[in-house]
Write a protein that holds these residues in place. Structure first.
Motif, PDB file in Angstrom:
ATOM      1  N   MET A 101       0.797  -1.169  -0.180  1.00  0.00           N
ATOM      2  CA  MET A 101       0.053  -0.037  -0.003  1.00  0.00           C
ATOM      3  C   MET A 101       0.661   1.292   0.063  1.00  0.00           C
ATOM      4  SD  MET A 101      -3.137   1.032   0.160  1.00  0.00           S
ATOM      5  CE  MET A 101      -4.035  -0.144   0.685  1.00  0.00           C
ATOM      6  N   CYS A 102       0.609   2.092  -0.955  1.00  0.00           N
ATOM      7  CA  CYS A 102       1.776   3.253  -1.267  1.00  0.00           C
ATOM      8  C   CYS A 102       1.189   4.428   0.028  1.00  0.00           C
ATOM      9  CB  CYS A 102       1.519   3.635  -2.500  1.00  0.00           C
ATOM     10  SG  CYS A 102       2.599   2.573  -3.583  1.00  0.00           S
ATOM     11  N   SER A 103       1.044   4.226   1.116  1.00  0.00           N
ATOM     12  CA  SER A 103       0.906   5.148   2.084  1.00  0.00           C
ATOM     13  C   SER A 103       2.127   5.983   2.289  1.00  0.00           C
ATOM     14  CB  SER A 103       0.321   4.298   3.612  1.00  0.00           C
ATOM     15  OG  SER A 103       1.481   3.598   4.210  1.00  0.00           O
ATOM     16  N   THR A 104       2.162   7.008   3.083  1.00  0.00           N
ATOM     17  CA  THR A 104       3.295   7.868   3.620  1.00  0.00           C
ATOM     18  C   THR A 104       4.195   7.013   4.577  1.00  0.00           C
ATOM     19  OG1 THR A 104       2.336   9.807   2.844  1.00  0.00           O
ATOM     20  CG2 THR A 104       4.059  10.019   4.253  1.00  0.00           C
ATOM     21  N   GLU A 105       3.414   6.119   5.335  1.00  0.00           N
ATOM     22  CA  GLU A 105       3.994   5.551   6.264  1.00  0.00           C
ATOM     23  C   GLU A 105       4.832   4.216   5.690  1.00  0.00           C
ATOM     24  OE1 GLU A 105       1.076   6.605   6.304  1.00  0.00           O
ATOM     25  OE2 GLU A 105       0.131   6.555   8.266  1.00  0.00           O
ATOM     26  N   ASN A 106       4.491   3.531   4.648  1.00  0.00           N
ATOM     27  CA  ASN A 106       5.089   2.590   3.978  1.00  0.00           C
ATOM     28  C   ASN A 106       6.310   3.086   3.434  1.00  0.00           C
ATOM     29  OD1 ASN A 106       3.639   0.361   5.203  1.00  0.00           O
ATOM     30  ND2 ASN A 106       2.312   0.201   3.597  1.00  0.00           N
ATOM     31  N   LEU A 107       5.936   4.283   2.612  1.00  0.00           N
ATOM     32  CA  LEU A 107       7.009   4.753   1.815  1.00  0.00           C
ATOM     33  C   LEU A 107       8.268   5.338   2.747  1.00  0.00           C
ATOM     34  CD1 LEU A 107       7.971   6.073  -0.917  1.00  0.00           C
ATOM     35  CD2 LEU A 107       6.600   7.974  -0.304  1.00  0.00           C
ATOM     36  N   ALA A 108       7.927   5.688   3.866  1.00  0.00           N
ATOM     37  CA  ALA A 108       9.166   5.999   4.971  1.00  0.00           C
ATOM     38  C   ALA A 108       9.737   4.794   5.315  1.00  0.00           C
ATOM     39  CB  ALA A 108       8.535   6.816   6.078  1.00  0.00           C
ATOM     40  N   ILE A 109       9.343   3.900   5.702  1.00  0.00           N
ATOM     41  CA  ILE A 109      10.001   2.499   5.934  1.00  0.00           C
ATOM     42  C   ILE A 109      10.560   1.860   4.974  1.00  0.00           C
ATOM     43  CG2 ILE A 109       9.382   0.045   6.543  1.00  0.00           C
ATOM     44  CD1 ILE A 109       6.971   1.137   8.050  1.00  0.00           C
ATOM     45  N   ALA A 110      10.245   2.019   3.471  1.00  0.00           N
ATOM     46  CA  ALA A 110      10.664   1.520   2.453  1.00  0.00           C
ATOM     47  C   ALA A 110      12.191   2.378   2.082  1.00  0.00           C
ATOM     48  CB  ALA A 110       9.809   1.711   1.172  1.00  0.00           C
TER      49      ALA A 110
END
Length: 136
Positions: free
Chosen positions: A94-103
């Motif tokens: 899921m391209c949430s900001t949360e997941n983007l920060a982790i990636a």
């Protein structure tokens, strides 16, 4: 321990959409962010590393080198891209900001020398919405 932060900027599009849900459920949960034609943000990325200043340079880490690492391993991959479609390290998420920060954290940690440690990825989606990730 000294903390050093480098700020970078990028523009990217994404869509929040769970394919396991109906269109109605996606719109209920994600609102305009589920728009089938995507939407974009002007992201501000703060990368903070920590360490002890080198006695010869006084630097925790050469900030130009830090910028080069961020640009090569993150910015060039996400800037003016569709996060859902074009960014390999976001595939299947899921391209949430949360997941983007982790990636982004995962992309950077392997490219930093052992003399410094990644402390925080802070990612502003808008001037009033941001996430911070400290690893883990």
């Amino acid at each position: 321990m000294v903390y050093l932060t480098r700020v970078e900027h990028f523009n990217a599009a994404h869509k929040l959409y769970n394919p396991a849900w109906s269109l109605e459920k996606n719109e209920e949960v994600f609102g305009k962010c589920a728009n089938e034609n995507w939407h974009g943000h002007n992201y501000e990325l703060y990368i903070t590393v920590k360490g002890t200043p080198n006695p010869d340079t006084g630097f925790v880490f050469d900030v130009k080198r830090l910028s080069d690492i961020i640009r090569e391993h993150v910015i060039e991959k996400v800037d003016h891209r569709n996060l859902n479609v074009d960014v390999e390290f976001m595939k299947g998420q899921m391209c949430s900001t949360e997941n983007l920060a982790i990636a982004i954290w995962k992309e950077l940690t392997v490219h930093l020398p052992s003399a410094v440690q990644l402390h925080c990825v802070k990612l502003y989606e808008t001037p009033r919405i941001y996430v911070e990730y400290f690893g883990g």
